[in-house]
Motif scaffolding. Structure first.
Motif, short mmCIF file in Angstrom:
data_model
loop_
_atom_site.label_atom_id
_atom_site.label_comp_id
_atom_site.label_asym_id
_atom_site.label_seq_id
_atom_site.Cartn_x
_atom_site.Cartn_y
_atom_site.Cartn_z
N TRP A 1 0.81 -1.22 0.00
CA TRP A 1 0.00 0.00 0.00
C TRP A 1 0.84 1.27 0.00
O TRP A 1 0.32 2.36 -0.23
CB TRP A 1 -0.91 0.03 1.23
N PHE A 2 2.13 1.17 0.28
CA PHE A 2 2.97 2.35 0.44
C PHE A 2 4.10 2.35 -0.59
O PHE A 2 4.74 1.33 -0.82
CB PHE A 2 3.55 2.39 1.86
N PRO A 3 4.35 3.52 -1.19
CA PRO A 3 5.39 3.58 -2.23
C PRO A 3 6.81 3.42 -1.70
O PRO A 3 7.70 2.95 -2.41
CB PRO A 3 5.20 4.96 -2.86
N HIS A 4 7.05 3.76 -0.46
CA HIS A 4 8.38 3.65 0.14
C HIS A 4 8.26 2.97 1.50
O HIS A 4 7.39 3.33 2.30
CB HIS A 4 9.01 5.03 0.34
N THR A 5 9.12 2.01 1.75
CA THR A 5 9.12 1.34 3.04
C THR A 5 10.54 1.17 3.55
O THR A 5 11.49 1.11 2.77
CB THR A 5 8.46 -0.06 2.96
N LEU A 6 10.65 1.11 4.85
CA LEU A 6 11.91 0.79 5.52
C LEU A 6 11.64 -0.38 6.44
O LEU A 6 10.58 -0.45 7.07
CB LEU A 6 12.40 1.96 6.37
N ARG A 7 12.58 -1.26 6.54
CA ARG A 7 12.44 -2.39 7.46
C ARG A 7 13.46 -2.17 8.58
O ARG A 7 14.66 -2.06 8.33
CB ARG A 7 12.70 -3.71 6.75
N VAL A 8 12.97 -2.11 9.80
CA VAL A 8 13.82 -1.90 10.97
C VAL A 8 13.92 -3.23 11.71
O VAL A 8 12.92 -3.86 12.02
CB VAL A 8 13.25 -0.81 11.89
N ILE A 9 15.14 -3.64 11.97
CA ILE A 9 15.42 -4.90 12.66
C ILE A 9 16.01 -4.58 14.03
O ILE A 9 16.95 -3.79 14.13
CB ILE A 9 16.42 -5.77 11.86
N LYS A 10 15.44 -5.19 15.06
CA LYS A 10 15.97 -5.01 16.40
C LYS A 10 16.70 -6.27 16.81
O LYS A 10 16.13 -7.36 16.79
CB LYS A 10 14.85 -4.69 17.38
N LYS A 11 17.98 -6.11 17.16
CA LYS A 11 18.78 -7.25 17.56
C LYS A 11 19.75 -6.80 18.65
O LYS A 11 20.41 -5.78 18.50
CB LYS A 11 19.57 -7.80 16.37
N GLY A 12 19.80 -7.53 19.72
CA GLY A 12 20.74 -7.21 20.80
C GLY A 12 20.48 -5.85 21.43
O GLY A 12 21.42 -5.20 21.87
N GLY A 13 19.23 -5.41 21.43
CA GLY A 13 18.91 -4.14 22.06
C GLY A 13 19.11 -2.93 21.16
O GLY A 13 18.91 -1.80 21.59
N PHE A 14 19.52 -3.16 19.89
CA PHE A 14 19.74 -2.06 18.96
C PHE A 14 18.86 -2.22 17.73
O PHE A 14 18.65 -3.34 17.26
CB PHE A 14 21.22 -2.00 18.54
N SER A 15 18.40 -1.12 17.20
CA SER A 15 17.60 -1.14 15.98
C SER A 15 18.44 -0.65 14.81
O SER A 15 19.17 0.34 14.94
CB SER A 15 16.37 -0.24 16.13
N THR A 16 18.35 -1.37 13.69
CA THR A 16 19.05 -0.96 12.48
C THR A 16 18.09 -1.02 11.29
O THR A 16 17.12 -1.78 11.31
CB THR A 16 20.27 -1.88 12.19
N ILE A 17 18.37 -0.21 10.30
CA ILE A 17 17.56 -0.21 9.09
C ILE A 17 18.17 -1.21 8.12
O ILE A 17 19.35 -1.14 7.81
CB ILE A 17 17.48 1.20 8.46
N GLU A 18 17.34 -2.12 7.65
CA GLU A 18 17.79 -3.15 6.71
C GLU A 18 18.02 -2.52 5.35
O GLU A 18 17.17 -1.77 4.86
CB GLU A 18 16.73 -4.24 6.62
N PRO A 19 19.16 -2.82 4.73
CA PRO A 19 19.43 -2.23 3.39
C PRO A 19 18.49 -2.77 2.31
O PRO A 19 17.91 -3.76 2.42
CB PRO A 19 20.87 -2.62 3.09
#
Length: 114
Positions: free
Chosen positions: A96-114
């Motif tokens: 439904w959205f033209p742009h998405t980001l996937r955020v992964i939380k691991k070991g207490g930190f969040s990162t944006i998946e490339p």
């Protein structure tokens, strides 16, 4: 200078549901929550001295069926904002959205998946 205190009441009239907010289903409550959030946003904007052009919605699609997903996307697209950010754990919403980001939380930190 003391600021005035404003009070307001939200009345939910569900012709086919319960007579109280908590008596409604999770999906019905999610719809009410979205409406109240949008109303409060408009109230704040009407009283603000500066305009803001961004909206953040956190898990507004939770507990909604696919028909309600479509309607919420329509409502969000009608907002007069430059950027609308939606947080969701539901993978099927990406279409439904033209742009998405996937955020992964691991070991207490969040990162944006490339």
């Amino acid at each position: 200078c003391a600021l005035p205190i404003y009070r307001f009441e939200v009345k939910v009239d569900n012709k086919h549901g319960a007579g109280s907010y908590f008596g409604n289903s999770a999906g019905e409550r999610a719809k009410v929550d979205l409406c109240v959030g949008l109303a409060l946003q408009r109230l704040v904007a009407s009283r603000a001295t500066a305009a803001f052009n961004v909206v953040f919605m956190d898990e507004v699609f939770d507990h909604l069926d696919s028909a309600a997903h479509e309607r919420v996307v329509e409502v969000l697209s009608e907002l007069d904002k430059e950027s609308i950010y939606v947080v969701s754990h539901e993978e099927d919403l990406k279409a439904w959205f033209p742009h998405t980001l996937r955020v992964i939380k691991k070991g207490g930190f969040s990162t944006i998946e490339p």
